[in-house]
Motif scaffolding. Structure first.
Motif, PDB file in Angstrom:
ATOM      1  N   ASP A 179      35.497  37.751  46.266  1.00  0.00           N
ATOM      2  CA  ASP A 179      34.089  37.763  45.892  1.00  0.00           C
ATOM      3  C   ASP A 179      33.836  36.744  44.783  1.00  0.00           C
ATOM      4  O   ASP A 179      34.736  36.394  44.018  1.00  0.00           O
ATOM      5  N   HIS A 180      32.600  36.276  44.690  1.00  0.00           N
ATOM      6  CA  HIS A 180      32.247  35.267  43.696  1.00  0.00           C
ATOM      7  C   HIS A 180      32.511  35.747  42.272  1.00  0.00           C
ATOM      8  O   HIS A 180      32.898  34.967  41.399  1.00  0.00           O
ATOM      9  N   ALA A 181      32.313  37.048  42.025  1.00  0.00           N
ATOM     10  CA  ALA A 181      32.499  37.576  40.674  1.00  0.00           C
ATOM     11  C   ALA A 181      33.950  37.448  40.230  1.00  0.00           C
ATOM     12  O   ALA A 181      34.234  36.943  39.137  1.00  0.00           O
ATOM     13  N   THR A 182      34.870  37.910  41.060  1.00  0.00           N
ATOM     14  CA  THR A 182      36.289  37.823  40.697  1.00  0.00           C
ATOM     15  C   THR A 182      36.739  36.370  40.642  1.00  0.00           C
ATOM     16  O   THR A 182      37.491  35.972  39.742  1.00  0.00           O
ATOM     17  N   ALA A 183      36.252  35.570  41.580  1.00  0.00           N
ATOM     18  CA  ALA A 183      36.615  34.152  41.592  1.00  0.00           C
ATOM     19  C   ALA A 183      36.166  33.451  40.324  1.00  0.00           C
ATOM     20  O   ALA A 183      36.864  32.565  39.803  1.00  0.00           O
ATOM     21  N   SER A 184      35.002  33.857  39.787  1.00  0.00           N
ATOM     22  CA  SER A 184      34.489  33.164  38.602  1.00  0.00           C
ATOM     23  C   SER A 184      35.331  33.438  37.368  1.00  0.00           C
ATOM     24  O   SER A 184      35.261  32.693  36.389  1.00  0.00           O
ATOM     25  N   SER A 185      36.145  34.495  37.398  1.00  0.00           N
ATOM     26  CA  SER A 185      37.021  34.779  36.257  1.00  0.00           C
ATOM     27  C   SER A 185      38.371  34.075  36.385  1.00  0.00           C
ATOM     28  O   SER A 185      39.243  34.254  35.538  1.00  0.00           O
ATOM     29  N   MET A 186      38.551  33.276  37.447  1.00  0.00           N
ATOM     30  CA  MET A 186      39.817  32.567  37.649  1.00  0.00           C
ATOM     31  C   MET A 186      39.809  31.165  37.042  1.00  0.00           C
ATOM     32  O   MET A 186      40.800  30.456  37.094  1.00  0.00           O
ATOM     33  N   SER A 281      22.812  39.315  32.347  1.00  0.00           N
ATOM     34  CA  SER A 281      21.678  38.393  32.362  1.00  0.00           C
ATOM     35  C   SER A 281      21.456  37.874  33.776  1.00  0.00           C
ATOM     36  O   SER A 281      22.403  37.746  34.558  1.00  0.00           O
ATOM     37  N   ASP A 282      20.199  37.569  34.093  1.00  0.00           N
ATOM     38  CA  ASP A 282      19.922  36.923  35.381  1.00  0.00           C
ATOM     39  C   ASP A 282      19.808  35.413  35.225  1.00  0.00           C
ATOM     40  O   ASP A 282      19.449  34.703  36.162  1.00  0.00           O
ATOM     41  N   THR A 294      31.243  33.278  30.388  1.00  0.00           N
ATOM     42  CA  THR A 294      30.140  33.564  31.302  1.00  0.00           C
ATOM     43  C   THR A 294      30.746  33.725  32.687  1.00  0.00           C
ATOM     44  O   THR A 294      31.391  32.805  33.198  1.00  0.00           O
ATOM     45  N   TYR A 295      30.549  34.898  33.295  1.00  0.00           N
ATOM     46  CA  TYR A 295      31.092  35.179  34.632  1.00  0.00           C
ATOM     47  C   TYR A 295      29.982  35.666  35.555  1.00  0.00           C
ATOM     48  O   TYR A 295      28.989  36.263  35.112  1.00  0.00           O
ATOM     49  N   ILE A 296      30.180  35.461  36.830  1.00  0.00           N
ATOM     50  CA  ILE A 296      29.282  36.000  37.850  1.00  0.00           C
ATOM     51  C   ILE A 296      29.551  37.497  38.004  1.00  0.00           C
ATOM     52  O   ILE A 296      30.692  37.951  37.917  1.00  0.00           O
ATOM     53  N   VAL A 297      28.492  38.255  38.250  1.00  0.00           N
ATOM     54  CA  VAL A 297      28.611  39.706  38.412  1.00  0.00           C
ATOM     55  C   VAL A 297      28.485  40.132  39.867  1.00  0.00           C
ATOM     56  O   VAL A 297      29.270  40.915  40.379  1.00  0.00           O
ATOM     57  N   HIS A 302      23.627  38.067  39.041  1.00  0.00           N
ATOM     58  CA  HIS A 302      23.634  38.388  37.631  1.00  0.00           C
ATOM     59  C   HIS A 302      24.864  37.740  37.015  1.00  0.00           C
ATOM     60  O   HIS A 302      25.838  37.420  37.712  1.00  0.00           O
ATOM     61  N   TYR A 303      24.830  37.573  35.700  1.00  0.00           N
ATOM     62  CA  TYR A 303      25.972  37.037  34.955  1.00  0.00           C
ATOM     63  C   TYR A 303      26.273  37.969  33.787  1.00  0.00           C
ATOM     64  O   TYR A 303      25.371  38.641  33.266  1.00  0.00           O
ATOM     65  N   ILE A 304      27.541  38.030  33.385  1.00  0.00           N
ATOM     66  CA  ILE A 304      27.859  38.667  32.114  1.00  0.00           C
ATOM     67  C   ILE A 304      28.277  37.576  31.135  1.00  0.00           C
ATOM     68  O   ILE A 304      28.991  36.635  31.487  1.00  0.00           O
ATOM     69  N   ILE A 305      27.800  37.732  29.919  1.00  0.00           N
ATOM     70  CA  ILE A 305      28.107  36.805  28.833  1.00  0.00           C
ATOM     71  C   ILE A 305      28.729  37.632  27.720  1.00  0.00           C
ATOM     72  O   ILE A 305      28.185  38.679  27.340  1.00  0.00           O
TER      73      ILE A 305
END
Length: 501
Positions: A179-186, A281-282, A294-297, A302-305
């Motif tokens: 998923d995009h969220a987990t991928a964004s934390s890589m 945040s959106d 900053t990661y995708i949720v 949505h994003y988390i910062i």
């Protein structure tokens, strides 16, 4: 894509929390009710070089065991969604055989590579692309480390790199996805474009087809027929990739959105062994300093910062163990009461709580703890109180950065963790942080957040919380002490980098 359920229909589903130290299964029912849970501890392999690994085969077998037990109790359930740890990295061959076990966020073997990127100036460029700070936890940095230490992994373009969730999903479904969220934390994504970044991939010598395919958090993926037969799952059993635990903890607030007479803070402080400050945040916002993530949720998006803090409850436990409180037969709570009532000292001492290096805001794995301002009349209790203060001064730095990055007007922080269950201790913490605290009672936030992905058109029925305002006089005293703490911490960070390079 998963279709929204109509209001009034009761739906049951499994949520799986793939944590770093524990694997947890929950049975949930609309609206966001946790009906049953099972969990087991992960086996972590460590050494003095900074290794912190889990065996994907062991984790998968634990997963299958819990799924089998839950399905035997609740055979009607046919949907499973994941909440997963961030920053894990493992490697397999094209047949799925593990070549590199799962390096968790706590693996520090890449810390020198991270320092080199920071000192060369590359870190800012990499962070601006991905939103993931340059630190040993970051899988992008881990890959750079593996390039140097295990070059054979990069000679075969069929070798695949992934997190633990993608590994489990592939074994269950045959699909190599993330998923995009987990991928964004890589640390490998162009977060603005929601794609793998060719520039980042080229830097660590891998190709896009070596990574999982990017899919939506709500993407329905059918389980393989042989797995269904083996575990006696319902024939149409499906999984959803879900998101990450930290992202879902913040998304859980959406379960209460729109309820009248409710006013929840959008900044959440989670305090446990480590701590994290996050806001939902959106809008995509990246702090140019690289000090917070900053990661995708989800798929909105949505994003988390925010930022993770290594040194939280673990430092307070060290305080309890090493400063004689345990030896005297006092409880941990007794210790907090003693420290809270001990006199305030404006002149110090100060404790820089970097027992475990630090992530936010310094991203410096080489930081070490120090006392400052020790004088001839400094007592052991003075030092002990400084340890407690230092933990929350460090968290205060991250809170300030989150406010600096976002356009939030509401100056209040929602808190969760056992330490906040005592109103007097919460009052003390509010004074140190200099901001009102909102203590929310409720269920596991990441599980509720996973429920939001399933039940996005529903609202939670009730919510209870209390707000604690800082004492004005105490807040001003702690503000002045915080400024001095911050100057000491900044100087220590700079000197540690100068010594290393």
């Amino acid at each position: 894509m998963y279709k929204k359920r109509k209001v009034g229909i009761i739906v049951q589903y499994f949520v799986v929390d793939l944590g770093t130290t524990n694997l947890k299964f929950a049975l949930m029912e609309t609206p966001y009710r946790i009906l049953d849970t099972m969990e087991t501890g992960n086996v972590i392999s460590q050494d003095d070089a900074g290794k912190h690994e889990s065996d994907p085969e062991v984790v998968f077998n634990q997963f299958i065991d819990l799924l089998s037990q839950m399905q035997a109790k609740y055979p009607q359930v046919k949907l499973l969604i994941f909440s997963s740890q961030m920053h894990a990295l493992l490697a397999t061959d094209s047949y799925g055989n593990v070549l590199q076990k799962a390096m968790t966020w706590a693996d520090l073997r890449a810390k020198d590579i991270a320092q080199e990127m920071q000192m060369s100036g590359q870190a800012k460029e990499f962070f601006a692309l991905s939103g993931t700070p340059i630190h040993a936890m970051n899988p992008f940095v881990k890959l750079a480390y593996l390039n140097q230490s295990y070059p054979d992994l990069f000679e075969d373009p069929s070798i695949q790199f992934m997190d633990i969730k993608a590994y489990i999903i592939r074994r269950l479904t045959g699909k190599y996805v993330i998923d995009h969220a987990t991928a964004s934390s890589m640390g490998l994504m162009d977060i603005a474009r929601h794609t793998w970044s060719k520039k980042l991939l080229n830097h660590v010598n891998i190709q896009e087809n070596q990574l999982p395919k990017l899919v939506a958090s709500r993407q329905q993926i059918p389980v393989k027929h042989e797995v269904i037969q083996h575990l006696q799952l319902t024939p149409d059993f499906q999984i959803l990739p879900g998101s990450t635990d930290g992202a879902l903890a913040n998304l859980s607030n959406q379960a209460y959105a729109g309820l009248e007479d409710q006013s929840l803070s959008s900044i959440i402080l989670s305090f446990g062994t480590s701590a994290a400050v996050r806001t939902l945040s959106d809008q995509l916002s990246i702090h140019e300093s690289g000090q917070i993530f900053t990661y995708i949720v989800d798929d909105k998006p949505h994003y988390i910062i925010g930022g993770p803090v290594n040194n939280a409850g673990n430092v307070l436990d060290w305080l309890y163990q090493q400063f004689g409180f345990k030896e005297k037969g006092q409880s941990f709570q007794d210790m907090l009461q003693v420290l809270m009532t001990h006199h305030f000292s404006a002149s110090g001492p100060y404790f820089l709580p970097f027992l475990n290096g630090e992530r936010a805001p310094y991203w410096n794995a080489n930081l070490q703890a120090e006392f400052k301002g020790i004088k001839g009349y400094t007592s052991q209790l003075d030092m002990a109180k400084a340890v407690f203060e230092g933990v929350f001064f460090e968290i205060r730095q991250v809170i300030d950065l989150v406010y600096d990055t976002t356009d939030l007007n509401q100056k209040i922080v929602q808190v969760n963790g056992k330490i906040f269950s005592d109103p007097k201790i919460s009052q003390w913490i509010a004074d140190i942080l200099g901001i009102p605290l909102q203590y929310v009672s409720g269920d596991d936030a990441s599980l509720i957040g996973a429920g939001v992905l399933i039940e996005s058109d529903r609202l939670r029925e009730r919510l209870a919380f209390t707000t604690i305002e800082p004492n004005q006089q105490s807040r001003e005293k702690y503000h002045q002490k915080f400024l001095k703490f911050k100057s000491y911490a900044n100087a220590l960070d700079q000197s540690s980098r100068t010594i290393l390079y």
